[in-house]
Write a protein that holds these residues in place. Structure first.
Motif, mmCIF file in Angstrom:
data_model
loop_
_atom_site.group_PDB
_atom_site.id
_atom_site.type_symbol
_atom_site.label_atom_id
_atom_site.label_comp_id
_atom_site.label_asym_id
_atom_site.label_seq_id
_atom_site.Cartn_x
_atom_site.Cartn_y
_atom_site.Cartn_z
ATOM 1 N N GLU A 65 0.855 -1.185 0.000
ATOM 2 C CA GLU A 65 0.000 0.000 0.000
ATOM 3 C C GLU A 65 0.899 1.246 0.000
ATOM 4 O O GLU A 65 1.604 1.512 0.959
ATOM 5 N N GLN A 66 0.851 2.034 -1.098
ATOM 6 C CA GLN A 66 1.776 3.155 -1.263
ATOM 7 C C GLN A 66 1.453 4.274 -0.285
ATOM 8 O O GLN A 66 0.320 4.691 -0.130
ATOM 9 N N ARG A 67 2.512 4.760 0.359
ATOM 10 C CA ARG A 67 2.389 5.883 1.278
ATOM 11 C C ARG A 67 3.337 7.016 0.906
ATOM 12 O O ARG A 67 3.143 8.155 1.338
ATOM 13 N N TYR A 68 4.354 6.718 0.113
ATOM 14 C CA TYR A 68 5.377 7.713 -0.199
ATOM 15 C C TYR A 68 5.575 7.755 -1.724
ATOM 16 O O TYR A 68 5.459 6.731 -2.414
ATOM 17 N N ARG A 69 5.886 8.942 -2.203
ATOM 18 C CA ARG A 69 6.041 9.153 -3.637
ATOM 19 C C ARG A 69 7.412 8.666 -4.089
ATOM 20 O O ARG A 69 8.423 8.940 -3.464
ATOM 21 N N ARG A 70 7.418 7.907 -5.182
ATOM 22 C CA ARG A 70 8.656 7.379 -5.732
ATOM 23 C C ARG A 70 8.743 7.775 -7.214
ATOM 24 O O ARG A 70 7.730 7.861 -7.904
ATOM 25 N N VAL A 71 9.978 7.938 -7.669
ATOM 26 C CA VAL A 71 10.244 8.247 -9.086
ATOM 27 C C VAL A 71 10.646 6.946 -9.769
ATOM 28 O O VAL A 71 11.628 6.310 -9.382
ATOM 29 N N THR A 72 9.867 6.576 -10.782
ATOM 30 C CA THR A 72 10.144 5.332 -11.489
ATOM 31 C C THR A 72 11.240 5.589 -12.508
ATOM 32 O O THR A 72 11.100 6.420 -13.408
ATOM 33 N N LEU A 73 12.339 4.868 -12.357
ATOM 34 C CA LEU A 73 13.482 5.029 -13.241
ATOM 35 C C LEU A 73 13.577 3.830 -14.174
ATOM 36 O O LEU A 73 13.050 2.738 -13.887
ATOM 37 N N LEU A 74 14.247 4.006 -15.292
ATOM 38 C CA LEU A 74 14.463 2.919 -16.240
ATOM 39 C C LEU A 74 15.351 1.862 -15.594
ATOM 40 O O LEU A 74 16.394 2.177 -15.042
ATOM 41 N N GLY A 75 14.911 0.610 -15.658
ATOM 42 C CA GLY A 75 15.644 -0.488 -15.017
ATOM 43 C C GLY A 75 15.496 -0.496 -13.512
ATOM 44 O O GLY A 75 16.380 -1.002 -12.799
ATOM 45 N N GLY A 76 14.406 0.066 -13.017
ATOM 46 C CA GLY A 76 14.210 0.131 -11.567
ATOM 47 C C GLY A 76 14.052 -1.238 -10.921
ATOM 48 O O GLY A 76 14.541 -1.474 -9.803
ATOM 49 N N GLU A 77 13.418 -2.202 -11.630
ATOM 50 C CA GLU A 77 13.219 -3.533 -11.061
ATOM 51 C C GLU A 77 14.538 -4.276 -10.900
ATOM 52 O O GLU A 77 14.786 -4.896 -9.851
ATOM 53 N N SER A 78 15.390 -4.197 -11.918
ATOM 54 C CA SER A 78 16.688 -4.878 -11.813
ATOM 55 C C SER A 78 17.556 -4.215 -10.750
ATOM 56 O O SER A 78 18.309 -4.878 -10.041
ATOM 57 N N ARG A 79 17.463 -2.914 -10.636
ATOM 58 C CA ARG A 79 18.218 -2.211 -9.595
ATOM 59 C C ARG A 79 17.725 -2.625 -8.223
ATOM 60 O O ARG A 79 18.521 -2.802 -7.280
ATOM 61 N N PHE A 80 16.419 -2.784 -8.088
ATOM 62 C CA PHE A 80 15.820 -3.214 -6.821
ATOM 63 C C PHE A 80 16.326 -4.609 -6.440
ATOM 64 O O PHE A 80 16.736 -4.832 -5.295
ATOM 65 N N GLN A 81 16.308 -5.551 -7.373
ATOM 66 C CA GLN A 81 16.764 -6.905 -7.078
ATOM 67 C C GLN A 81 18.254 -6.937 -6.753
ATOM 68 O O GLN A 81 18.689 -7.665 -5.865
#
Length: 214
Positions: free
Chosen positions: A146-162
């Motif tokens: 459940e989103q509570r904070y604003r995030r900026v979606t960056l290119l390759g964000g999923e791979s960076r997250f993992q």
């Protein structure tokens, strides 16, 4: 002189029938004369003992204890005189040796042996320990995802997250590093791309349930 026929029949039977044995013979009964003689001797203090004629009667009678077991008295309760066993629960034993004065002296001696342990302050944590993820979990109410904070979606964000989450041995360590780097408002390392305030699949519900008893 002619006798009647019935009388002759009775006389014939009496002549042919054997002598009727004495029912008392051989079974230990005395004749009347012998009984009278022994009775007179007993009255005069000269009692005689006649051995029995029957060998069966010569055997001594078995005592009653050999026929039926005698009832034994219940065993007495064990005494408390054995070393290491206290008789403080025995009213008779205590009253036999204790008085009101001795009880007062014993209680006073026990009071003097009491040791009161004073509470001491908890030791301080040495150095910097980082954010407390338990306190943070209890301060939140939103669900995971459940989103509570604003995030900026960056290119390759999923791979960076993992890639960044793989640096931590557990989600607790990732959450602690996330809070230490400015989270949950800021996510410099990309550990919370959905903006729920929880890094690398960290779940605050076990901490909430432990406090609420659930």
């Amino acid at each position: 002189m002619r006798m009647p026929l019935p009388v002759l029949a009775v006389l014939a039977l009496a002549a042919c029938s054997p002598e009727v044995p004495d029912s008392a013979a051989g079974v230990g009964f005395d004749s009347y004369d012998s009984y009278s003689a022994r009775r007179e001797a007993a009255l005069q203090g000269e009692m005689t003992v006649r051995p029995p004629a029957d060998p069966v009667q010569a055997a001594p009678e078995a005592p009653l204890s050999a026929i039926a077991p005698q009832a034994t008295a219940p065993a007495a309760p064990a005494t408390t005189g054995a070393p290491g066993i206290s008789d403080e629960q025995s009213f008779e034993a205590v009253t036999a040796r204790e008085t009101i004065e001795s009880d007062r002296e014993r209680l006073e001696a026990q009071r003097q042996q009491y040791v009161v342990v004073e509470p001491e302050p908890l030791p301080a944590r040495p150095g910097k320990t980082g954010p407390n993820i338990v306190a943070y979990a209890l301060s939140t109410t939103n669900a995971v995802g459940e989103q509570r904070y604003r995030r900026v979606t960056l290119l390759g964000g999923e791979s960076r997250f993992q890639r960044n989450c793989a640096r931590y041995a557990s989600s607790d360590l990732a959450q602690q590093a996330f809070l230490d780097a400015g989270g949950p408002e800021r996510d410099r390392m990309g550990l919370d791309p959905d903006g729920d305030g929880f890094a690398c699949y960290w779940d605050p519900r076990p901490f909430r349930q432990a406090v609420n008893g659930g």
